[in-house]
Design a protein around this motif. Sequence first.
Motif, PDB file in Angstrom:
ATOM      1  N   ALA A   1       0.811  -1.217   0.000  1.00 40.33           N
ATOM      2  CA  ALA A   1       0.000   0.000   0.000  1.00 40.33           C
ATOM      3  C   ALA A   1       0.842   1.264   0.000  1.00 40.33           C
ATOM      4  O   ALA A   1       0.296   2.374  -0.029  1.00 40.33           O
ATOM      5  CB  ALA A   1      -0.929   0.001   1.212  1.00 40.33           C
ATOM      6  N   GLY A   2       2.173   1.110   0.029  1.00 40.29           N
ATOM      7  CA  GLY A   2       3.033   2.269  -0.079  1.00 40.29           C
ATOM      8  C   GLY A   2       3.770   2.663   1.188  1.00 40.29           C
ATOM      9  O   GLY A   2       4.473   3.686   1.204  1.00 40.29           O
ATOM     10  N   PHE A   3       3.621   1.865   2.259  1.00 39.76           N
ATOM     11  CA  PHE A   3       4.352   2.162   3.493  1.00 39.76           C
ATOM     12  C   PHE A   3       5.768   1.591   3.367  1.00 39.76           C
ATOM     13  O   PHE A   3       5.980   0.384   3.513  1.00 39.76           O
ATOM     14  CB  PHE A   3       3.629   1.565   4.699  1.00 39.76           C
ATOM     15  N   ASN A   4       6.733   2.464   3.123  1.00 41.47           N
ATOM     16  CA  ASN A   4       8.081   2.014   2.788  1.00 41.47           C
ATOM     17  C   ASN A   4       9.052   2.041   3.965  1.00 41.47           C
ATOM     18  O   ASN A   4      10.204   1.625   3.815  1.00 41.47           O
ATOM     19  CB  ASN A   4       8.644   2.888   1.653  1.00 41.47           C
ATOM     20  N   LYS A   5       8.639   2.541   5.090  1.00 39.98           N
ATOM     21  CA  LYS A   5       9.522   2.646   6.252  1.00 39.98           C
ATOM     22  C   LYS A   5       9.093   1.697   7.375  1.00 39.98           C
ATOM     23  O   LYS A   5       9.300   1.982   8.552  1.00 39.98           O
ATOM     24  CB  LYS A   5       9.533   4.099   6.775  1.00 39.98           C
ATOM     25  N   LEU A   6       8.511   0.569   7.013  1.00 38.86           N
ATOM     26  CA  LEU A   6       8.010  -0.360   8.028  1.00 38.86           C
ATOM     27  C   LEU A   6       9.103  -0.878   8.963  1.00 38.86           C
ATOM     28  O   LEU A   6       8.890  -0.927  10.178  1.00 38.86           O
ATOM     29  CB  LEU A   6       7.284  -1.532   7.357  1.00 38.86           C
ATOM     30  N   PRO A   7      10.276  -1.288   8.453  1.00 37.50           N
ATOM     31  CA  PRO A   7      11.293  -1.762   9.395  1.00 37.50           C
ATOM     32  C   PRO A   7      11.773  -0.673  10.338  1.00 37.50           C
ATOM     33  O   PRO A   7      12.098  -0.947  11.496  1.00 37.50           O
ATOM     34  CB  PRO A   7      12.422  -2.265   8.480  1.00 37.50           C
ATOM     35  N   PHE A   8      11.805   0.577   9.864  1.00 38.38           N
ATOM     36  CA  PHE A   8      12.191   1.685  10.736  1.00 38.38           C
ATOM     37  C   PHE A   8      11.142   1.893  11.822  1.00 38.38           C
ATOM     38  O   PHE A   8      11.468   1.989  13.015  1.00 38.38           O
ATOM     39  CB  PHE A   8      12.362   2.952   9.906  1.00 38.38           C
ATOM     40  N   LEU A   9       9.874   1.945  11.406  1.00 39.66           N
ATOM     41  CA  LEU A   9       8.785   2.104  12.374  1.00 39.66           C
ATOM     42  C   LEU A   9       8.749   0.933  13.340  1.00 39.66           C
ATOM     43  O   LEU A   9       8.608   1.111  14.559  1.00 39.66           O
ATOM     44  CB  LEU A   9       7.452   2.221  11.627  1.00 39.66           C
TER      45      LEU A   9
ATOM     46  N   SER B   1      17.452  -2.803  19.052  1.00 41.79           N
ATOM     47  CA  SER B   1      16.302  -2.643  18.171  1.00 41.79           C
ATOM     48  C   SER B   1      16.309  -1.275  17.507  1.00 41.79           C
ATOM     49  O   SER B   1      16.016  -1.144  16.306  1.00 41.79           O
ATOM     50  CB  SER B   1      15.009  -2.841  18.973  1.00 41.79           C
ATOM     51  N   GLY B   2      16.672  -0.237  18.263  1.00 35.86           N
ATOM     52  CA  GLY B   2      16.747   1.098  17.687  1.00 35.86           C
ATOM     53  C   GLY B   2      17.820   1.199  16.618  1.00 35.86           C
ATOM     54  O   GLY B   2      17.613   1.810  15.558  1.00 35.86           O
ATOM     55  N   LEU B   3      18.983   0.584  16.872  1.00 33.59           N
ATOM     56  CA  LEU B   3      20.051   0.585  15.873  1.00 33.59           C
ATOM     57  C   LEU B   3      19.621  -0.165  14.613  1.00 33.59           C
ATOM     58  O   LEU B   3      19.944   0.257  13.484  1.00 33.59           O
ATOM     59  CB  LEU B   3      21.311  -0.055  16.458  1.00 33.59           C
ATOM     60  N   SER B   4      18.901  -1.277  14.783  1.00 34.16           N
ATOM     61  CA  SER B   4      18.388  -2.014  13.621  1.00 34.16           C
ATOM     62  C   SER B   4      17.420  -1.159  12.822  1.00 34.16           C
ATOM     63  O   SER B   4      17.399  -1.201  11.587  1.00 34.16           O
ATOM     64  CB  SER B   4      17.700  -3.302  14.080  1.00 34.16           C
ATOM     65  N   ALA B   5      16.604  -0.376  13.524  1.00 34.91           N
ATOM     66  CA  ALA B   5      15.648   0.505  12.842  1.00 34.91           C
ATOM     67  C   ALA B   5      16.368   1.510  11.954  1.00 34.91           C
ATOM     68  O   ALA B   5      16.018   1.698  10.778  1.00 34.91           O
ATOM     69  CB  ALA B   5      14.784   1.226  13.881  1.00 34.91           C
ATOM     70  N   PHE B   6      17.396   2.164  12.489  1.00 36.16           N
ATOM     71  CA  PHE B   6      18.116   3.164  11.695  1.00 36.16           C
ATOM     72  C   PHE B   6      18.930   2.508  10.576  1.00 36.16           C
ATOM     73  O   PHE B   6      19.098   3.085   9.500  1.00 36.16           O
ATOM     74  CB  PHE B   6      19.004   4.009  12.603  1.00 36.16           C
ATOM     75  N   THR B   7      19.412   1.284  10.803  1.00 39.34           N
ATOM     76  CA  THR B   7      20.109   0.557   9.744  1.00 39.34           C
ATOM     77  C   THR B   7      19.179   0.283   8.573  1.00 39.34           C
ATOM     78  O   THR B   7      19.592   0.318   7.406  1.00 39.34           O
ATOM     79  CB  THR B   7      20.669  -0.767  10.288  1.00 39.34           C
ATOM     80  N   SER B   8      17.908   0.024   8.868  1.00 39.03           N
ATOM     81  CA  SER B   8      16.944  -0.290   7.809  1.00 39.03           C
ATOM     82  C   SER B   8      16.735   0.883   6.853  1.00 39.03           C
ATOM     83  O   SER B   8      16.275   0.686   5.721  1.00 39.03           O
ATOM     84  CB  SER B   8      15.602  -0.701   8.422  1.00 39.03           C
TER      85      SER B   8
END
Length: 480
Positions: free
Chosen positions: A341-349, A464-471
């Motif tokens: 549906a266009g949500f491209n920042k799911l791993p970050f969120l 988890s936060g570092l993984s989010a920014f890596t994504s």
Amino acid sequence: MTSVSSSSPAPTVSTLLRQGIPAWFAAVVACLCAFMVVMDSAIVNVALPAMKTDLDLSVTEQQWVVDAYLLTLGGFMLLAARASDIYGRKSILQSGLILFTFASLVGGLATTGPILLAARAVQGLGGSVLATSTLAVIVAAYPRGAKQDRAISLWAASSSIASAFGVIIGGILTSLINWRWVMFVNVPIGIALSCMVAICLLPHPKENKRTKLDIPGAAAITLALTAFIFGITQTLELGWGAPVVLGSLTAALVLLLLFIVIEANTAAPLIRLSIFRHWNVRIGIIIVLGLGATLTANMLFLSLTLQQIGGYNPLRTGLALLPMAIMLAVAAIVSRRLRDAGFNKLPFLGGLLAAAGFIWFYWLPDHPDYISQFLLPSMLVGGGLGLMLMTAIQAVLAGIPAQDTGLASGLQNTARQLGGALGIATLITLAHTVTTSQIESGTAVASAQLAGYHSAFLAAGVISGLSAFTSLLLRRNRTD
């Protein structure tokens, strides 16, 4: 060369499935196999006290009931994955099922500790095949697109929810029957799955049999992973500075360098090093490492907190963790639709949501209110990690040729296992250090233990936060 383009769905399916067998049948087999492997990692933990009493296990033997399984599971994943690429999904998957089922039967009948430990090691070997071959089966059964994404999301969900169900099923079987049934439960499932594989999958095409397995490379990477995982597991008892730990980790590094040299100079490598030229593969593996650490540590530390601090029994603990596991599974499934549906920042969120949940657990009291102090943060963690899971898997698989899908799935599964092993060892060491420091300063043992668990939750939030920014480094619609 007469291979068919990967954009043509029909040949992809026909080379794997018997005529008339729908692709979803293969997906069901893959999901059940993945569920069984992950569940077995959790189901035995609940039965350890009963095993210790019945078989008179030493403290070391009790630890190795878990470690023997994890050691062979993680150590042989890449070898199993490449064997699946070369010798065919059907034959390798059936071999894994036979090993896993037979070892489960022997483990359930064990009368001594060494027999049980040997059975657990063979279970892990069979599990390494199931963990890698099943995702490759899904990729081979479905053409790339929405249907394959849906099947992968179901596969990820089945793996995610298996840990909580393992705790519940283990508690029920151990309480109502005896510990041997946590092993026996795999036998009828394994037999049924082996029959399903025989029915729905075709043998590997004969013309591809001439490819040889890279034995020197396989030996080097398997020994490297085994030495690494062995060293990590020993930190729980001996500490990071112990000679055994340092020697194992040094050996792992030397063997890894040897493996790279072998792969760069062999005509048919176990791992084509060029696969790491794919940007999303490199970033995806880093995210999966973080996911492995947070997923494994999350379930372990919440279970320990509820049982050792909150006074929950194993069955009640499993029920308390079940909503989080369900949320993780639902988020993994829904993430595909959100992405479409266009949500491209799911791993970050997702990474930020999980980090918020872990930080919330930093203030978890010794007797928490279930709704406000446990359920809500656990749902944040489950939902967040679920949103990250699918994207990371798809990043590793994106742009990979069909003949290397087993290798790609092996890489992401190995990364997840290594992340779990490293995360557990690091966070338990951190928790132990904080607990010891608190006790030495005069804090009560229970409060000191809780402080140690709080530190582990906070560290998991940071990971988890570092993984989010890596994504954020993942590239859209790119395979290079």
